[in-house]
Design a protein around this motif. Structure first.
Motif, PDB file in Angstrom:
ATOM      1  N   VAL A 110       0.856  -1.189   0.000  1.00  0.00           N
ATOM      2  CA  VAL A 110       0.000   0.000   0.000  1.00  0.00           C
ATOM      3  C   VAL A 110       0.890   1.235   0.000  1.00  0.00           C
ATOM      4  N   LYS A 111       0.681   2.108  -0.983  1.00  0.00           N
ATOM      5  CA  LYS A 111       1.423   3.370  -0.972  1.00  0.00           C
ATOM      6  C   LYS A 111       0.515   4.476  -1.472  1.00  0.00           C
ATOM      7  N   GLY A 112       0.824   5.685  -1.018  1.00  0.00           N
ATOM      8  CA  GLY A 112      -0.003   6.804  -1.421  1.00  0.00           C
ATOM      9  C   GLY A 112       0.444   8.107  -0.798  1.00  0.00           C
ATOM     10  N   LYS A 113      -0.483   9.065  -0.820  1.00  0.00           N
ATOM     11  CA  LYS A 113      -0.179  10.399  -0.294  1.00  0.00           C
ATOM     12  C   LYS A 113      -1.485  11.040   0.186  1.00  0.00           C
ATOM     13  N   VAL A 114      -1.408  11.685   1.356  1.00  0.00           N
ATOM     14  CA  VAL A 114      -2.540  12.425   1.923  1.00  0.00           C
ATOM     15  C   VAL A 114      -2.155  13.897   1.961  1.00  0.00           C
ATOM     16  N   THR A 115      -3.052  14.764   1.485  1.00  0.00           N
ATOM     17  CA  THR A 115      -2.823  16.204   1.569  1.00  0.00           C
ATOM     18  C   THR A 115      -4.078  16.884   2.119  1.00  0.00           C
ATOM     19  N   GLY A 116      -3.868  17.969   2.831  1.00  0.00           N
ATOM     20  CA  GLY A 116      -4.968  18.748   3.406  1.00  0.00           C
ATOM     21  C   GLY A 116      -4.415  19.729   4.421  1.00  0.00           C
ATOM     22  N   GLU A 117      -5.297  20.293   5.226  1.00  0.00           N
ATOM     23  CA  GLU A 117      -4.890  21.248   6.255  1.00  0.00           C
ATOM     24  C   GLU A 117      -5.651  20.979   7.543  1.00  0.00           C
ATOM     25  N   VAL A 118      -4.961  21.197   8.659  1.00  0.00           N
ATOM     26  CA  VAL A 118      -5.592  21.089   9.976  1.00  0.00           C
ATOM     27  C   VAL A 118      -5.291  22.370  10.751  1.00  0.00           C
ATOM     28  N   GLU A 119      -6.200  22.729  11.636  1.00  0.00           N
ATOM     29  CA  GLU A 119      -5.966  23.886  12.507  1.00  0.00           C
ATOM     30  C   GLU A 119      -5.526  23.357  13.865  1.00  0.00           C
ATOM     31  N   LEU A 120      -4.348  23.785  14.299  1.00  0.00           N
ATOM     32  CA  LEU A 120      -3.772  23.366  15.574  1.00  0.00           C
ATOM     33  C   LEU A 120      -3.602  24.578  16.481  1.00  0.00           C
ATOM     34  N   THR A 121      -3.296  24.326  17.744  1.00  0.00           N
ATOM     35  CA  THR A 121      -3.015  25.392  18.699  1.00  0.00           C
ATOM     36  C   THR A 121      -1.539  25.337  19.058  1.00  0.00           C
ATOM     37  N   CYS A 122      -0.865  26.478  18.963  1.00  0.00           N
ATOM     38  CA  CYS A 122       0.563  26.564  19.260  1.00  0.00           C
ATOM     39  C   CYS A 122       0.814  26.180  20.716  1.00  0.00           C
ATOM     40  N   SER A 123       1.796  25.316  20.923  1.00  0.00           N
ATOM     41  CA  SER A 123       2.115  24.857  22.280  1.00  0.00           C
ATOM     42  C   SER A 123       2.855  25.919  23.090  1.00  0.00           C
ATOM     43  N   LYS A 124       3.302  26.987  22.452  1.00  0.00           N
ATOM     44  CA  LYS A 124       4.025  28.038  23.178  1.00  0.00           C
ATOM     45  C   LYS A 124       3.170  29.272  23.429  1.00  0.00           C
ATOM     46  N   CYS A 125       2.492  29.783  22.377  1.00  0.00           N
ATOM     47  CA  CYS A 125       1.746  31.043  22.550  1.00  0.00           C
ATOM     48  C   CYS A 125       0.234  30.844  22.583  1.00  0.00           C
ATOM     49  N   ASN A 126      -0.223  29.606  22.369  1.00  0.00           N
ATOM     50  CA  ASN A 126      -1.639  29.253  22.441  1.00  0.00           C
ATOM     51  C   ASN A 126      -2.473  29.856  21.314  1.00  0.00           C
ATOM     52  N   LYS A 127      -1.821  30.284  20.233  1.00  0.00           N
ATOM     53  CA  LYS A 127      -2.526  30.857  19.088  1.00  0.00           C
ATOM     54  C   LYS A 127      -2.879  29.737  18.106  1.00  0.00           C
ATOM     55  N   LYS A 128      -4.041  29.837  17.474  1.00  0.00           N
ATOM     56  CA  LYS A 128      -4.444  28.845  16.480  1.00  0.00           C
ATOM     57  C   LYS A 128      -3.723  29.154  15.169  1.00  0.00           C
ATOM     58  N   PHE A 129      -3.322  28.097  14.452  1.00  0.00           N
ATOM     59  CA  PHE A 129      -2.652  28.264  13.164  1.00  0.00           C
ATOM     60  C   PHE A 129      -2.955  27.075  12.259  1.00  0.00           C
ATOM     61  N   THR A 130      -2.730  27.271  10.955  1.00  0.00           N
ATOM     62  CA  THR A 130      -3.003  26.227   9.973  1.00  0.00           C
ATOM     63  C   THR A 130      -1.728  25.440   9.705  1.00  0.00           C
ATOM     64  N   HIS A 131      -1.844  24.131   9.780  1.00  0.00           N
ATOM     65  CA  HIS A 131      -0.717  23.217   9.535  1.00  0.00           C
ATOM     66  C   HIS A 131      -1.035  22.421   8.270  1.00  0.00           C
ATOM     67  N   LYS A 132      -0.155  22.496   7.281  1.00  0.00           N
ATOM     68  CA  LYS A 132      -0.356  21.745   6.039  1.00  0.00           C
ATOM     69  C   LYS A 132       0.033  20.286   6.243  1.00  0.00           C
ATOM     70  N   VAL A 133      -0.807  19.405   5.761  1.00  0.00           N
ATOM     71  CA  VAL A 133      -0.527  17.973   5.793  1.00  0.00           C
ATOM     72  C   VAL A 133      -0.226  17.574   4.359  1.00  0.00           C
ATOM     73  N   GLU A 134       0.969  17.069   4.142  1.00  0.00           N
ATOM     74  CA  GLU A 134       1.364  16.565   2.826  1.00  0.00           C
ATOM     75  C   GLU A 134       2.219  15.340   3.097  1.00  0.00           C
ATOM     76  N   GLN A 135       1.546  14.217   3.284  1.00  0.00           N
ATOM     77  CA  GLN A 135       2.211  13.044   3.815  1.00  0.00           C
ATOM     78  C   GLN A 135       2.194  11.850   2.863  1.00  0.00           C
ATOM     79  N   PRO A 136       3.368  11.535   2.278  1.00  0.00           N
ATOM     80  CA  PRO A 136       3.434  10.275   1.530  1.00  0.00           C
ATOM     81  C   PRO A 136       3.540   9.112   2.529  1.00  0.00           C
ATOM     82  N   PHE A 137       3.034   7.956   2.166  1.00  0.00           N
ATOM     83  CA  PHE A 137       3.117   6.790   3.049  1.00  0.00           C
ATOM     84  C   PHE A 137       3.309   5.532   2.226  1.00  0.00           C
ATOM     85  N   HIS A 138       3.846   4.516   2.883  1.00  0.00           N
ATOM     86  CA  HIS A 138       4.068   3.217   2.245  1.00  0.00           C
ATOM     87  C   HIS A 138       4.135   2.165   3.341  1.00  0.00           C
ATOM     88  N   TYR A 139       3.326   1.137   3.232  1.00  0.00           N
ATOM     89  CA  TYR A 139       3.372   0.046   4.196  1.00  0.00           C
ATOM     90  C   TYR A 139       2.863  -1.236   3.559  1.00  0.00           C
TER      91      TYR A 139
END
Length: 177
Positions: free
Chosen positions: A55-84
Motif C-alpha cells: 500500500v502506498k499513497g499520499k494524503v494532503t490537506g490542512e488542519v488547525e492546531l493550537t501553538c504549544s508556546k503562545c496558544n494561538k491557532k494556526f493552519t498546519h499543512k498535511v502533505e504526507q506520503p506513506f508506504h506500508y
C-alpha cells in the motif's frame, strides 16, 4: 468519491489506484488537538503480493492546531506520503521487532476504508509540540536577575488561603533553627 477498496479485487498485475477526497466529517481526529480541518485528498495504490498487499499513497490537506508556546491557532499543512505492507494476522510472528516491521500493518479485513487510512496517516504525522512560527519555536522563557527576584517575592507573598496554616508552621520551624 470512492470510500472503500475491496481487497479481493486487487491482483498482482492489476493494482487498484484511487484518487479521492475524504471529508473532514469522515475523519475522527482528536478535537483537543485539531480544531478543524479541510477535506483531505488521498491518492492510493494497492498491489497484491504473494502474501498480503503493498500500500502506498499520499494524503494532503490542512488542519488547525493550537501553538504549544503562545496558544494561538494556526493552519498546519498535511502533505504526507506513506508506504506500508498490509499483512494477514496469521503472519504475526513472535520475537523481536526489526526495523522493517514498523512498516507493516496487520488486518484480516477484506475491505479497506479510505477514511481510516487518512485518519491514521494524519494522526501519525501531527506534530507532538505544534508551534505556529519559527519565532515561536526559537523563543524561550527567560528572566533577568531582577525579574526572577520579583517573581520569587510575589510567589512568597501570595499564599493560597488553604495552605496558610502550613506556611505558618513552616515559618515557626524556620525560626527555631
Amino acid at each position: 468519491m470512492k470510500r472503500k477498496i475491496n481487497l479481493n479485487e486487487v491482483t498482482a498485475k492489476e493494482p487498484i489506484k484511487v484518487k479521492t477526497q475524504i471529508q473532514s466529517s469522515q475523519v475522527d481526529l482528536p478535537k483537543e488537538e485539531v480544531s478543524k480541518s479541510s477535506p483531505f485528498n488521498l491518492e492510493i495504490e494497492v498491489r497484491r503480493k504473494p502474501v498480503g498487499y503493498d500500500v502506498k499513497g499520499k494524503v494532503t490537506g490542512e488542519v488547525e492546531l493550537t501553538c504549544s508556546k503562545c496558544n494561538k491557532k494556526f493552519t498546519h499543512k498535511v502533505e504526507q506520503p506513506f508506504h506500508y505492507e498490509l499483512m494477514p494476522t496469521s503472519e504475526i510472528g513472535g520475537g523481536q521487532i526489526k526495523k522493517g516491521d514498523l512498516d507493516i500493518k496487520f488486518s484480516d479485513e477484506t475491505v479497506m476504508d479510505l477514511a481510516e487510512v487518512v485518519n491514521e496517516q494524519v494522526l501519525l504525522n501531527l506534530p507532538v509540540k505544534p508551534v505556529c512560527s519559527k519565532e515561536c519555536e526559537e523563543s524561550t522563557i527567560s528572566f533577568s536577575v531582577g525579574e526572577e527576584e520579583q517573581v520569587k517575592e510575589k510567589t512568597e507573598k501570595e499564599v493560597d488561603p488553604r495552605w496558610a496554616k502550613l506556611k505558618e508552621l513552616q515559618n515557626k520551624l524556620s525560626e527555631k533553627e
